[in-house]
Write a protein that holds these residues in place. Structure first.
Motif, mmCIF file in Angstrom:
data_model
loop_
_atom_site.group_PDB
_atom_site.id
_atom_site.type_symbol
_atom_site.label_atom_id
_atom_site.label_comp_id
_atom_site.label_asym_id
_atom_site.label_seq_id
_atom_site.Cartn_x
_atom_site.Cartn_y
_atom_site.Cartn_z
ATOM 1 N N LYS A 281 0.837 -1.197 0.000
ATOM 2 C CA LYS A 281 0.000 0.000 0.000
ATOM 3 C C LYS A 281 0.869 1.244 0.000
ATOM 4 N N TYR A 282 0.454 2.221 -0.802
ATOM 5 C CA TYR A 282 1.136 3.508 -0.803
ATOM 6 C C TYR A 282 0.747 4.280 0.448
ATOM 7 N N ASP A 283 1.755 4.819 1.155
ATOM 8 C CA ASP A 283 1.544 5.622 2.355
ATOM 9 C C ASP A 283 1.869 7.070 2.013
ATOM 10 N N ALA A 284 0.841 7.909 1.937
ATOM 11 C CA ALA A 284 1.023 9.306 1.547
ATOM 12 C C ALA A 284 1.828 10.090 2.581
ATOM 13 N N VAL A 285 1.742 9.715 3.844
ATOM 14 C CA VAL A 285 2.457 10.448 4.889
ATOM 15 C C VAL A 285 3.966 10.328 4.702
ATOM 16 N N SER A 286 4.448 9.108 4.451
ATOM 17 C CA SER A 286 5.895 8.895 4.278
ATOM 18 C C SER A 286 6.316 8.918 2.808
ATOM 19 N N ASN A 287 5.335 9.008 1.898
ATOM 20 C CA ASN A 287 5.590 8.976 0.459
ATOM 21 C C ASN A 287 6.356 7.717 0.052
ATOM 22 N N THR A 288 5.961 6.582 0.642
ATOM 23 C CA THR A 288 6.586 5.305 0.320
ATOM 24 C C THR A 288 5.508 4.248 0.104
ATOM 25 N N ILE A 289 5.902 3.177 -0.554
ATOM 26 C CA ILE A 289 5.050 1.998 -0.616
ATOM 27 C C ILE A 289 5.503 1.102 0.519
ATOM 28 N N LYS A 290 4.567 0.720 1.355
ATOM 29 C CA LYS A 290 4.872 -0.169 2.477
ATOM 30 C C LYS A 290 4.307 -1.548 2.183
ATOM 31 N N PHE A 291 4.910 -2.560 2.834
ATOM 32 C CA PHE A 291 4.351 -3.899 2.691
ATOM 33 C C PHE A 291 4.291 -4.602 4.036
ATOM 34 N N TRP A 292 3.329 -5.515 4.118
ATOM 35 C CA TRP A 292 3.133 -6.382 5.277
ATOM 36 C C TRP A 292 2.976 -7.787 4.728
ATOM 37 N N GLU A 293 3.734 -8.719 5.251
ATOM 38 C CA GLU A 293 3.705 -10.103 4.773
ATOM 39 C C GLU A 293 3.465 -11.012 5.973
ATOM 40 N N PHE A 294 2.284 -11.625 6.021
ATOM 41 C CA PHE A 294 1.907 -12.536 7.097
ATOM 42 C C PHE A 294 2.199 -13.958 6.641
ATOM 43 N N ASP A 295 2.831 -14.773 7.507
ATOM 44 C CA ASP A 295 3.149 -16.142 7.089
ATOM 45 C C ASP A 295 2.413 -17.177 7.927
ATOM 46 N N VAL A 296 2.408 -18.400 7.422
ATOM 47 C CA VAL A 296 1.694 -19.514 8.028
ATOM 48 C C VAL A 296 2.245 -19.871 9.413
ATOM 49 N N PHE A 297 3.463 -19.437 9.710
ATOM 50 C CA PHE A 297 4.091 -19.741 10.996
ATOM 51 C C PHE A 297 3.739 -18.709 12.069
#
Length: 174
Positions: free
Chosen positions: A86-102
């Motif tokens: 997702k693009y974060d307008a506050v930091s002007n970056t694309i952030k990511f979150w990756e949830f795993d099965v563990f």
């Protein structure tokens, strides 16, 4: 005067939405396709993964669903990760979150360099980079390691992701 405020608000919302879409446009070439890769990690263990990318929530996020090994013995293969970009307008970056099965969660930022996509995240004491290096519309070189100031200091994995099959698109906008 009230109508002017409503019109202004309407255009402001449209601009924010378009800015988010354009910031995520790097994922257009990956979207609605299953990407597959196989290789060997630096320690000799097998890397096998398939990832499907889709735009969602009116193209304001990208969902990544990954299959891979789901046990340490590498004998079970299945749904391994579910990620969000997702693009974060506050930091002007694309952030990511990756949830795993563990039960783990990896978070970081996405850097776009030309047609290349670099994921950077903290892993233990190191900052690790996963690079999707654009080759053509059906191939990306994939490299994982320590990437500092435009140079690879250490590489843990090198392989290629190849487009495998197209998915039915949920979202018409990108």
């Amino acid at each position: 005067m009230k109508n002017i405020k409503i019109v202004f608000l309407f255009f402001f919302i449209i601009q924010i939405t378009l800015a988010q879409e354009s910031k995520l446009s790097i994922f257009k070439s990956l979207a609605n396709t299953v990407w597959k890769a196989e290789g060997k990690w630096g320690d000799g263990s097998t890397f096998k993964q398939e990832i499907a990318f889709e735009f969602d929530l009116d193209s304001t996020i990208v969902i990544a669903k990954s299959k891979g090994f789901i046990n340490k013995e590498q004998t079970k293969y299945g749904n391994r990760n579910h990620g969000i970009r997702k693009y974060d307008a506050v930091s002007n970056t694309i952030k990511f979150w990756e949830f795993d099965v563990f039960g783990g969660l990896t978070t970081g930022v996405v850097e776009v360099v030309g047609k290349n996509i670099l994921y950077q995240y903290q892993y233990g004491e190191s900052v690790v980079t996963d690079m999707w290096e654009y080759v053509d519309d059906t191939t990306y070189n994939f490299k994982v390691g320590n990437y500092i100031d435009g140079n690879w200091k250490q590489t843990y994995l090198e392989t290629q992701f190849k487009a495998s099959k197209k998915l039915q698109s949920k979202s018409k906008k990108h």
